[in-house]
Design an enzyme around this catalytic site. Structure first.
Site, PDB file in Angstrom:
ATOM      1  N   LYS A  80       0.844  -1.195   0.000  1.00  0.00           N
ATOM      2  CA  LYS A  80       0.000   0.000   0.000  1.00  0.00           C
ATOM      3  C   LYS A  80       0.882   1.248   0.000  1.00  0.00           C
ATOM      4  O   LYS A  80       1.925   1.284   0.662  1.00  0.00           O
ATOM      5  CB  LYS A  80      -0.906  -0.018   1.227  1.00  0.00           C
ATOM      6  N   SER A 155      -9.690   1.950   2.912  1.00  0.00           N
ATOM      7  CA  SER A 155      -8.822   2.672   1.999  1.00  0.00           C
ATOM      8  C   SER A 155      -7.819   1.783   1.268  1.00  0.00           C
ATOM      9  O   SER A 155      -7.184   2.237   0.316  1.00  0.00           O
ATOM     10  CB  SER A 155      -8.067   3.744   2.792  1.00  0.00           C
ATOM     11  N   SER A 179     -10.066  -0.441   7.044  1.00  0.00           N
ATOM     12  CA  SER A 179      -9.499  -0.199   5.716  1.00  0.00           C
ATOM     13  C   SER A 179      -8.871  -1.412   5.050  1.00  0.00           C
ATOM     14  O   SER A 179      -8.560  -1.373   3.865  1.00  0.00           O
ATOM     15  CB  SER A 179      -8.456   0.923   5.792  1.00  0.00           C
TER      16      SER A 179
END
Length: 493
Positions: A80, A155, A179
């Protein structure tokens, strides 16, 4: 079975046994990215040359007898874009960081490197991890592989989409209020938020420091256990890192849930939960019950206060954490300004997206004179009550079963037009972060449109092994977690 369909552990085993090579595995995954990611947008940066060179290096060490005890050696991993990678662009999916390349690695990156992992790229996400749909990225929305008209969740949108679409065997994401778990649910993969402090946050660009936690996204619970074995542990560089026993997660997977006590909170299975989601999630309880677990409903009314509590605390911490992005030290800087104050204003106005600005404003308001006691201080008190409610529940239960989201993946654009609706989609996940608990999302079915449904198994602090074993037990007798690889892995060589 082709490479794209393999779990990370299966791929690592074949590389160790000489049936495949690390460079061959990396090239295969890179080919999948080239073929698919134009439609999905899971990646911000693909490090093709670096990954192939690293794979050659790892293969030489494997051939020399190294990495014998590392089940993920030679296996590609995607990261990420809010986790620092030395010399590799780390943007948090924001214009304000531009082409920033950190001068150091996050602790989890160094640990992966020591285990022989090969980083293939940085993943798309909601800007600064602020969002529940994967649509707030400066680099464009991430689309759900199951239906590209649908969101991936957020996210950690790129992490879930990449694993689901077989563009990565596994990934690292971060979870501040769901997330990892919510996008894993929307994309039909397995995602875990470890106990707060189990994994070092050093090198994770902070959203809300008391809530953020790095964790794995993978095809199944066994992969998550192997990844957690690598990345967990005390880190002197992180003051919130726990000095607790860690490791042995993979070897501890027995699949035996005899005597496991599962609690089902009534407040999470009433109004607002889609009927298909409710049915699929409750079926997880029945499956584990057939394996010897006991299941009991219970009351947990404090859950109704989790969303407002979370958004006040998270926004307040974000307001503080994001003050460092000012156009002076690194990243984007506005071109035309009169003085330092003007530089700050214009850089932040032009560099941050709308959702980030909204949360900074909310957090600054909550921390301001005259409102601190009314909002932030009160939210901290409710956070303590939520933690107390979980502590009391774990006197009776080993694992609590939650939905991961109230519905399956909504259509692109439908949530951004109504921020409150987006915030409410986190209703079943944020309490886990507020209490610092471990939680894992597992695929448990599909709705009438063929979209995945996820269920959460949540444990007491430091009971990560227990929820991993419960998830593993469930996946031993079900096939839902295999569907993404079966659908999106075909055709890979």
């Amino acid at each position: 079975m082709n490479i794209a369909e393999m779990t990370a552990l299966e791929l690592g085993r074949k590389i160790r046994d000489g049936e495949l090579t690390a460079p061959g595995a990396v090239q295969s995954v890179l080919d999948e990215i080239k073929k698919k990611d134009g439609n999905i947008n899971a990646y911000i940066t693909v490090t093709e040359a670096e990954a192939l060179a690293r794979a050659e290096e790892v293969q030489l060490k494997i051939d020399a007898g190294e990495y014998k005890d590392s089940p993920l050696a030679g296996v590609p991993v995607a990261i990420k874009d809010n986790i620092s990678t030395k010399g590799i662009k780390t943007s948090c999916a924001s214009k304000i960081l531009g082409d920033f390349k950190p001068p150091y690695n996050a602790t989890v990156i160094d640990k992966l490197s020591q285990a022989g992992a090969v980083i293939i790229g940085k993943l798309n996400m909601d800007e600064f991890a602020m969002g529940s749909t994967g649509e707030t990225s400066y680099y464009g929305e991430t689309k759900n592989p199951w239906n590209t008209d649908r969101v991936t969740g957020g996210s950690s949108s790129g992490a879930a989409a990449a694993v689901a679409a077989c563009e990565a065997p596994y990934a690292l994401g971060s979870d501040t209020g769901g997330s990892i778990r919510q996008p894993a649910s929307f994309c039909g993969v397995t995602g875990m938020k470890p106990t707060y402090g189990m994994v070092s946050r050093y090198g994770l660009i902070a959203y809300a420091s008391s809530l953020d936690q790095i964790g794995p996204v993978a095809k199944d619970a066994a992969d998550c256990a192997a990844i957690l074995d690598v990345i967990c542990g005390k880190d002197e560089m992180d003051g919130t890192s726990l000095d607790a026993e860690c490791g042995g997660f993979l070897s501890g997977l027995s699949g035996d849930v005899g005597g496991l006590r599962i609690g089902v909170p009534k407040q999470c299975f009433g109004d607002g939960l889609g009927s298909e989601v409710k049915e699929a999630v409750l079926s997880v309880a029945e499956t584990l019950k057939a394996g010897g677990a006991s299941v009991q409903e219970f009351e947990m009314p404090i859950i109704d206060y989790a969303v407002p509590t979370y958004y006040i605390i998270a926004a307040a911490e974000a307001s503080s954490n994001l003050s460092r992005f000012d156009g002076v030290k690194y990243g984007f800087r506005a071109d035309d300004f009169e003085d330092l104050t003007d530089l700050y204003l214009k850089t932040r106005s032009e560099g941050f997206g709308n959702e980030v600005k909204r949360r900074i404003l909310l957090g600054t308001f909550a921390l301001s004179t005259g409102y601190y006691d009314a909002y932030y201080k009160k939210a901290l008190r409710v956070k303590a009550l939520i933690k107390k409610a979980f502590d009391e529940a774990y006197q009776k239960f080993d694992v609590i079963l939650f939905p991961a989201a109230p519905t399956t993946a909504p259509k692109l654009g439908s949530s951004l037009s109504d921020p409150l609706k987006m915030y409410l989609s986190d209703i079943y996940t944020v309490s886990v972060n507020l209490a610092g608990l471990p939680g894992i999302s597992v695929p448990c079915g599909f709705d009438k449109n063929g979209l995945p449904i996820g269920a959460q198994l949540v444990g007491a602090p430091l009971s990560d092994a227990k929820i991993l074993n419960a998830a593993y037990s469930y996946q031993k007798v079900t096939e839902h977690h295999k569907k993404a690889a079966e659908r999106f892995g075909k055709g890979a060589e």
